[in-house]
Motif scaffolding. Structure first.
Motif, PDB file in Angstrom:
ATOM      1  N   SER A 180      38.959  42.074  44.839  1.00  0.00           N
ATOM      2  CA  SER A 180      39.368  43.468  44.896  1.00  0.00           C
ATOM      3  C   SER A 180      38.627  44.113  46.063  1.00  0.00           C
TER       4      SER A 180
ATOM      5  N   GLU B  93      43.614  42.369  45.731  1.00  0.00           N
ATOM      6  CA  GLU B  93      44.027  43.719  45.369  1.00  0.00           C
ATOM      7  C   GLU B  93      43.316  44.692  46.300  1.00  0.00           C
ATOM      8  N   ILE B  94      44.068  45.601  46.878  1.00  0.00           N
ATOM      9  CA  ILE B  94      43.495  46.632  47.732  1.00  0.00           C
ATOM     10  C   ILE B  94      43.661  47.965  47.027  1.00  0.00           C
ATOM     11  N   THR B  95      42.534  48.660  46.879  1.00  0.00           N
ATOM     12  CA  THR B  95      42.545  49.969  46.243  1.00  0.00           C
ATOM     13  C   THR B  95      42.034  51.013  47.228  1.00  0.00           C
TER      14      THR B  95
ATOM     15  N   ASP C  10      38.010  47.687  47.827  1.00  0.00           N
ATOM     16  CA  ASP C  10      38.171  49.131  47.653  1.00  0.00           C
ATOM     17  C   ASP C  10      37.784  49.838  48.948  1.00  0.00           C
TER      18      ASP C  10
ATOM     19  N   SER D 149      40.170  36.114  42.045  1.00  0.00           N
ATOM     20  CA  SER D 149      40.698  37.407  42.449  1.00  0.00           C
ATOM     21  C   SER D 149      39.646  38.151  43.249  1.00  0.00           C
TER      22      SER D 149
ATOM     23  N   GLU E  48      41.997  53.697  43.347  1.00  0.00           N
ATOM     24  CA  GLU E  48      43.391  53.728  42.904  1.00  0.00           C
ATOM     25  C   GLU E  48      44.141  52.542  43.493  1.00  0.00           C
ATOM     26  N   HIS E  49      44.831  51.780  42.642  1.00  0.00           N
ATOM     27  CA  HIS E  49      45.584  50.602  43.102  1.00  0.00           C
ATOM     28  C   HIS E  49      46.580  50.991  44.185  1.00  0.00           C
ATOM     29  N   TYR E  50      46.605  50.188  45.267  1.00  0.00           N
ATOM     30  CA  TYR E  50      47.590  50.416  46.329  1.00  0.00           C
ATOM     31  C   TYR E  50      48.535  49.232  46.474  1.00  0.00           C
ATOM     32  N   VAL E  51      47.979  48.007  46.587  1.00  0.00           N
ATOM     33  CA  VAL E  51      48.820  46.823  46.742  1.00  0.00           C
ATOM     34  C   VAL E  51      48.067  45.591  46.238  1.00  0.00           C
ATOM     35  N   THR E  52      48.821  44.623  45.735  1.00  0.00           N
ATOM     36  CA  THR E  52      48.255  43.338  45.314  1.00  0.00           C
ATOM     37  C   THR E  52      49.045  42.233  45.986  1.00  0.00           C
TER      38      THR E  52
ATOM     39  N   GLU F  50      44.321  35.978  44.369  1.00  0.00           N
ATOM     40  CA  GLU F  50      44.937  37.294  44.414  1.00  0.00           C
ATOM     41  C   GLU F  50      44.023  38.258  45.163  1.00  0.00           C
TER      42      GLU F  50
END
Length: 156
Positions: A28, A118-120, A30, A26, A124-128, A116
């Protein structure tokens, strides 16, 4: 948007070096800059957030592959070809991530993603996105198939 506004954090890749039990890698990403522009880039013409199949992830090397090679990780809009985001990363770190995704994919189903993203926005989570492909290009723009994550049956 500046590359300095992005930070990247990976998880579930340590097992590659220790021959441990594979787990889904994964990443992430940010973003701490002005969120309006990134939101616009992550939105399709229909006004909805882009889906995983509407994006591509790639590494473009900035120098020949070797020790301490640098690269640019990018997420692009597959339909328009426009860059959504770019950030600098060490090529070896990204290639380790791709090896983890490839190893995880050996036991995954054909429909399941290999990793995976994940863009924050400011934490704050925006899209995965659940992704299956990660392309690697050399410093001259040529696809490095042997380093890329390309599912079987996919023609490029």
């Amino acid at each position: 948007m500046r590359r300095e506004h992005f930070t990247l954090d990976v998880s579930n890749v340590d097992w590659v070096e220790t021959d441990g039990e594979p787990s889904k890698p994964s990443v992430s990403i940010d973003f701490t800059g002005p969120a309006t522009m990134l939101r616009e880039r992550l939105t399709g013409s229909d006004g909805d957030v882009l889906e995983a199949g509407e994006t591509d992830v790639a590494l473009r090397l900035q120098e020949p592959l070797g020790s301490d090679a640098a690269g640019v990780v990018s997420v692009t809009n597959r339909v328009t070809g426009e860059f959504i985001l770019e950030l600098n990363e060490a090529a070896d770190d990204v290639l380790t991530f791709i090896r983890a995704a490839r190893g995880y994919g050996e036991d995954a189903t054909e429909d399941e993603g290999r990793y995976e993203v994940e863009i924050t926005l400011d934490g704050e989570h925006y899209v995965t996105y659940d992704k299956r492909t990660f392309l690697v290009y050399d410093d001259e723009g040529n696809l490095l198939r042997q380093h890329s994550l390309i599912p079987s049956g996919v023609e490029l």
